[in-house]
Motif scaffolding. Structure first.
Motif, short mmCIF file in Angstrom:
data_model
loop_
_atom_site.label_atom_id
_atom_site.label_comp_id
_atom_site.label_asym_id
_atom_site.label_seq_id
_atom_site.Cartn_x
_atom_site.Cartn_y
_atom_site.Cartn_z
N SER A 186 0.84 -1.19 0.00
CA SER A 186 0.00 0.00 0.00
C SER A 186 0.88 1.24 0.00
O SER A 186 1.98 1.25 0.56
N GLY A 187 0.38 2.30 -0.64
CA GLY A 187 1.13 3.53 -0.72
C GLY A 187 2.18 3.48 -1.81
O GLY A 187 2.55 2.43 -2.30
N ALA A 188 2.67 4.65 -2.21
CA ALA A 188 3.66 4.73 -3.29
C ALA A 188 4.97 4.09 -2.86
O ALA A 188 5.39 4.20 -1.71
N MET A 189 5.61 3.41 -3.78
CA MET A 189 6.89 2.79 -3.50
C MET A 189 7.98 3.86 -3.54
O MET A 189 7.81 4.94 -4.11
N PRO A 190 9.14 3.61 -2.96
CA PRO A 190 10.20 4.62 -2.90
C PRO A 190 10.77 4.96 -4.26
O PRO A 190 10.73 4.16 -5.18
N GLN A 191 11.30 6.18 -4.40
CA GLN A 191 11.92 6.58 -5.65
C GLN A 191 13.18 5.77 -5.93
O GLN A 191 13.48 5.43 -7.06
N GLU A 192 13.94 5.48 -4.89
CA GLU A 192 15.12 4.65 -5.04
C GLU A 192 14.73 3.20 -4.78
O GLU A 192 14.50 2.80 -3.64
N TRP A 193 14.66 2.43 -5.83
CA TRP A 193 14.20 1.05 -5.70
C TRP A 193 15.32 0.16 -5.18
O TRP A 193 16.47 0.27 -5.59
#
Length: 437
Positions: free
Chosen positions: A5-12
Motif C-alpha cells: 500500500s502507498g507509493a513505493m520509494p523513488q530509489e528502488w
C-alpha cells in the motif's frame, strides 16, 4: 496474501521490487478464488435432484464454496489433482493424477458419468470445471485403453502443441469430454461454472469442454498428431480414422438445456494485479490475457518491450509493470524438466543480459509450473551474474530446457503450494527507472 500500500520509494531496492512482484501475483490468485467468485452464480433449487460433478485443480475448492452457499439437499463427486483436495460435507472429492491421467481419474470419471445418466427433466446438474480437468476426468472412449491415453498425453506435453490442440485430441479419445457429459445428462438442466485457464476463455476448451458442444472433428485431432509428428498407439489412430462416433456439436439437441458461466478469468486477475500496482505508484500495462507461443520466443518480445520502457519511456515511463496472462508452450529438446514459466524467465534474463532496473516474476496461478510443485520464479538484474559465480551458464541451461534447476540453485523459485484455483500463467515485468539511451 502479501499486500503493498502507498507509493513505493523513488530509489528502488531489490527487496522492494521482489515484494511488489509477489504482491501482484498474490492479488491475481486471490481474484480467482472460488470462495469469492462462485456463490452469486448459483441457480435456485429445482423440483427434482441437484447433482454436483466436476473436474480440475480448482474443483474441490469450488465444491466447498458451493456447499457453503447452498441451503438445500445435494450430492455428487468432483475429481481434483493430488494435494488439491479440501474437505466437503455432501460432495465427494477424489484425487487423481495430472497432467498424465491415472486409474483414479478413470474411476472417478466413470462414476461421474453414471451419476448424470438417467436423470429427468425435473433434475439439475451443476458442473464445476477448471483447468486440469482434461487429465483428471479421464474416461477413454470405447476401444481405447488408459495406457493409450497416457502415451498420447505424454507425447503432446513434450510436443509444443497449444492447449487448444491438445484438448482437441483429448476430446476425441474420451467418453465424457467434448460435450458428451452434458449429452448423457439430458434431459436434466445443466449449469456449468467455469474457471478459465485458456487463452480466449473458450468454454469448449476449458477442461476439454465436457458440457459444451465441440466444433472440432476427429480429422482435426488427426491433423494435430500429424503436425507434431506424434506416433500414437494403433487403437487411437483406428478410432480417429474411423470417425464414426463424433463428439456432440454445438447444435446438438441434447445440449439445449445446458448453459455455462465463467466465474473467474485471467483478465480479471490481471486487473486485480493492476490495481495493486497503481496503489504502489507504479503504472500497470496489461499487454494481453491470452499470450501463446514458445516461451523463449515470447520472452524475447517482452524483453524488447521492457527495454523500450527503460530507454524511451514507451509504452509507459518507469516505474511501470508489464502484465500478461495466457499459456505459452515449451518444446522439450534437452534433458531438462521444462516448465513454461521458468523457461520464459530464463530466456528473458538472457535477452535482457543483466540490464539494470528490470525485474520479473512469472508463475502459474495454480501453483504448479508444468509437472513441478513450483509455481514459477523471479528474475533480477543480477540473475545471470549470480548464476555465473556459482558456475552455472544460463544460456546452456536454457538450451537444455532446465529452468527449474537454474532457479532452484539460485533460490529464486516461487513456491506457493496448491492455490486451489487456476487462471493460467501470470507474468509481471517491472521497470523501475528510465535509463540514458
Amino acid at each position: 496474501m502479501k499486500t503493498v500500500s502507498g507509493a513505493m520509494p523513488q530509489e528502488w531496492t531489490e527487496p522492494a521490487a521482489r515484494m511488489l512482484l509477489r504482491a501482484l501475483f498474490d492479488a491475481a490468485v486471490a481474484a480467482a478464488q472460488p470462495a469469492t467468485t462462485l456463490a452469486r452464480h448459483l441457480p435456485g433449487p429445482v423440483k427434482g435432484r441437484t447433482i454436483v460433478v466436476g473436474a480440475g485443480k480448482a474443483s474441490a475448492a469450488m465444491a466447498r464454496a458451493l456447499e457453503d452457499a447452498w441451503a438445500g439437499p445435494l450430492g455428487g463427486l468432483v475429481v481434483t489433482r493430488y494435494g488439491h483436495s479440501v474437505p466437503c460435507r455432501a460432495i465427494e472429492v477424489v484425487e487423481a493424477a495430472h497432467p498424465v491421467p491415472d486409474a483414479a481419474g478413470l474411476d472417478a470419471a466413470s462414476r461421474i458419468l453414471a451419476m448424470v445418466s438417467g436423470l429427468t427433466a425435473d433434475d439439475q446438474v451443476i458442473a464445476l470445471i477448471s483447468g486440469g480437468g482434461s487429465a483428471l476426468m479421464a474416461l477413454p472412449a470405447p476401444g481405447i485403453g488408459l495406457d493409450d491415453k497416457q502415451a498420447v498425453a505424454r507425447a503432446l506435453l513434450k510436443s509444443g502443441a497449444s492447449i487448444d490442440e491438445m484438448n482437441c485430441v483429448r476430446k476425441h479419445l474420451s467418453a465424457v469430454k467434448g460435450g458428451r457429459l452434458a449429452a448423457a445428462a439430458y434431459p436434466a438442466r445443466m449449469l456449468t461454472l467455469l474457471i478459465s485457464d485458456v487463452p480466449g476463455d473458450d468454454p469448449a476448451v476449458i477442461g476439454s469442454g465436457p458440457t459444451v458442444g465441440d466444433p472440432t472433428t476427429a480429422a482435426d485431432a488427426l491433423a494435430v498428431l500429424k503436425k507434431y509428428r506424434i506416433t500414437a498407439p494403433a487403437p487411437v489412430l483406428s478410432r480417429l480414422r474411423a470417425a464414426d462416433d463424433e463428439t456432440p456439436k454445438p447444435d446438438d439437441p441434447r445440449l439445449a438445456r445446458a448453459r455455462t458461466i465463467t466465474i473467474a478469468t485471467p483478465q480479471a486477475s490481471l486487473e486485480a494485479a493492476a490495481a495493486v500496482a497503481r496503489a504502489a505508484g507504479v503504472t500497470p500495462l496489461i499487454l494481453s490475457d491470452a499470450v501463446e507461443g514458445e516461451a523463449r520466443e515470447v520472452a524475447k518480445v517482452f524483453a524488447a518491450v521492457a527495454r523500450q520502457a527503460a530507454l524511451r519511456g514507451q509504452p509507459a515511463a518507469p516505474p511501470c509493470v508489464l502484465l500478461s496472462g495466457g499459456e505459452t508452450t515449451v518444446t522439450v529438446r534437452g534433458d531438462g524438466r521444462g516448465g513454461r514459466n521458468v523457461e520464459f524467465l530464463l530466456a528473458l534474463a538472457v535477452a535482457l543480459d543483466g540490464r539494470a532496473d528490470v525485474y520479473a516474476l512469472a508463475a502459474d496461478t495454480d501453483g504448479v509450473d508444468g509437472a513441478e510443485d513450483v509455481a514459477g520464479a523471479l528474475v533480477t538484474p543480477d540473475t545471470l551474474a549470480r548464476a555465473a559465480r556459482l558456475g552455472i551458464d544460463g544460456k546452456a541451461c536454457l538450451a537444455d530446457n532446465d529452468g527449474h534447476s537454474f532457479f532452484e540453485t539460485l533460490g529464486d523459485q516461487v513456491i506457493t503450494g496448491p492455490t486451489l484455483t487456476n487462471v493460467n500463467d501470470f507474468r509481471a515485468i517491472l521497470v523501475v527507472a528510465q535509463q540514458v539511451p
